[in-house]
Write a protein that holds these residues in place. Structure first.
Motif, PDB file in Angstrom:
ATOM      1  N   LYS A  47       0.863  -1.202   0.000  1.00 35.05           N
ATOM      2  CA  LYS A  47       0.000   0.000   0.000  1.00 35.05           C
ATOM      3  C   LYS A  47       0.892   1.242   0.000  1.00 35.05           C
ATOM      4  O   LYS A  47       2.025   1.198   0.524  1.00 35.05           O
ATOM      5  N   ASP A  48       0.373   2.333  -0.610  1.00 40.78           N
ATOM      6  CA  ASP A  48       1.162   3.580  -0.690  1.00 40.78           C
ATOM      7  C   ASP A  48       1.630   3.985   0.699  1.00 40.78           C
ATOM      8  O   ASP A  48       0.862   3.886   1.657  1.00 40.78           O
ATOM      9  N   THR A  50       4.588   6.888   2.840  1.00 38.24           N
ATOM     10  CA  THR A  50       5.594   7.946   2.728  1.00 38.24           C
ATOM     11  C   THR A  50       6.681   7.688   3.744  1.00 38.24           C
ATOM     12  O   THR A  50       6.397   7.383   4.908  1.00 38.24           O
ATOM     13  N   THR A  55       7.250   9.413  -1.372  1.00 39.48           N
ATOM     14  CA  THR A  55       6.061   8.558  -1.433  1.00 39.48           C
ATOM     15  C   THR A  55       6.380   7.332  -2.279  1.00 39.48           C
ATOM     16  O   THR A  55       6.869   7.446  -3.405  1.00 39.48           O
ATOM     17  N   ILE A  56       6.133   6.170  -1.705  1.00 43.89           N
ATOM     18  CA  ILE A  56       6.420   4.908  -2.411  1.00 43.89           C
ATOM     19  C   ILE A  56       5.072   4.279  -2.775  1.00 43.89           C
ATOM     20  O   ILE A  56       4.289   3.939  -1.878  1.00 43.89           O
ATOM     21  N   PRO A  57       4.772   4.156  -4.083  1.00 43.33           N
ATOM     22  CA  PRO A  57       3.438   3.686  -4.467  1.00 43.33           C
ATOM     23  C   PRO A  57       3.259   2.172  -4.311  1.00 43.33           C
ATOM     24  O   PRO A  57       4.236   1.409  -4.396  1.00 43.33           O
ATOM     25  N   ASN A  58       2.025   1.803  -4.128  1.00 39.03           N
ATOM     26  CA  ASN A  58       1.620   0.393  -4.082  1.00 39.03           C
ATOM     27  C   ASN A  58       2.135  -0.325  -5.338  1.00 39.03           C
ATOM     28  O   ASN A  58       2.083   0.220  -6.434  1.00 39.03           O
ATOM     29  N   TRP A  60       5.203  -1.083  -6.156  1.00 38.60           N
ATOM     30  CA  TRP A  60       6.635  -0.907  -6.412  1.00 38.60           C
ATOM     31  C   TRP A  60       7.450  -1.918  -5.606  1.00 38.60           C
ATOM     32  O   TRP A  60       6.960  -2.513  -4.651  1.00 38.60           O
TER      33      TRP A  60
END
Ligand code: HEM
Length: 160
Positions: A47-48, A50, A55-58, A60
């Protein structure tokens, strides 16, 4: 050597002996902290979130590094120093000492590796003496980040 004192010659090690090798395991663990064999591992983001402003997106992949985790001065005072006593007692907080990873994908070979390392160390210490064979040399041939200097040693059987 303490363990050998309570044994007759040739008596094999027991599981209890392995459990009693606390100091030896702290020495091995401190080596794994300073020079971890696997340097990193991937995790998939589910899940997204920070982290320190990023911010690291879902979906990745994130690469966590063992090396930088182990050198964090917040958890390991004077992190470059070899000090097995820092692992005494209950040891560092969870997920700060991760030579075998952590969570559900943690290394399943950890206990086998601990056993093999301790039996190997015990055999070396009790059967052989180590003598310095060279001066410190800057000849690290390792593919992984490791100590820059190496020291060659001669391994000789203890005199009977
Ligand atoms: C000093 C010895 C060893 C070290 C430092 C080590 C370290 C690691 C690390 C860091 C991981 C990744 C864990 C994670 O992503 O959280 C891993 C995974 C793994 N290790 Fe080890 N390991 C060692 C020995 C062994 C041995 C002896 C075996 C098998 C007998 C083994 C089998 C595995 C397997 C199968 C995985 C993949 C686990 C998974 O993805 O579910 N390892 N190891």
């Amino acid at each position: 050597m303490e363990i050998t004192k309570n044994k007759v010659s040739g008596e094999p090690l027991t599981w209890q002996d392995i459990e009693n090798m606390r100091y030896s395991w702290n020495v091995a663990s401190e080596s794994l902290r300073l020079s971890p064999p696997p340097q990193e591992s991937f995790r998939e983001i589910t899940k997204d979130f920070t982290f320190v402003g990023y911010t690291i997106p879902n979906g990745w992949k994130a690469l966590w590094t063992v090396h930088s985790t182990h050198k964090n001065p917040e958890y390991f005072l004077n992190p470059e120093a070899f000090d097995p006593s820092r692992l005494k007692g209950s040891g560092p907080p969870s997920y700060t000492f991760t030579p075998f990873g952590g969570g559900p994908r943690m290394c399943p070979g950890k206990e086998y590796a601990r056993l093999a390392i301790l039996v190997f160390l015990h055999s070396i210490v009790t059967k052989f003496k180590l003598e310095k064979a060279s001066k410190w040399q800057n000849t690290n041939r390792s593919m992984s980040p490791a100590s820059k200097a190496t020291l060659e040693v001669c391994v000789r059987p203890h005199a009977k």
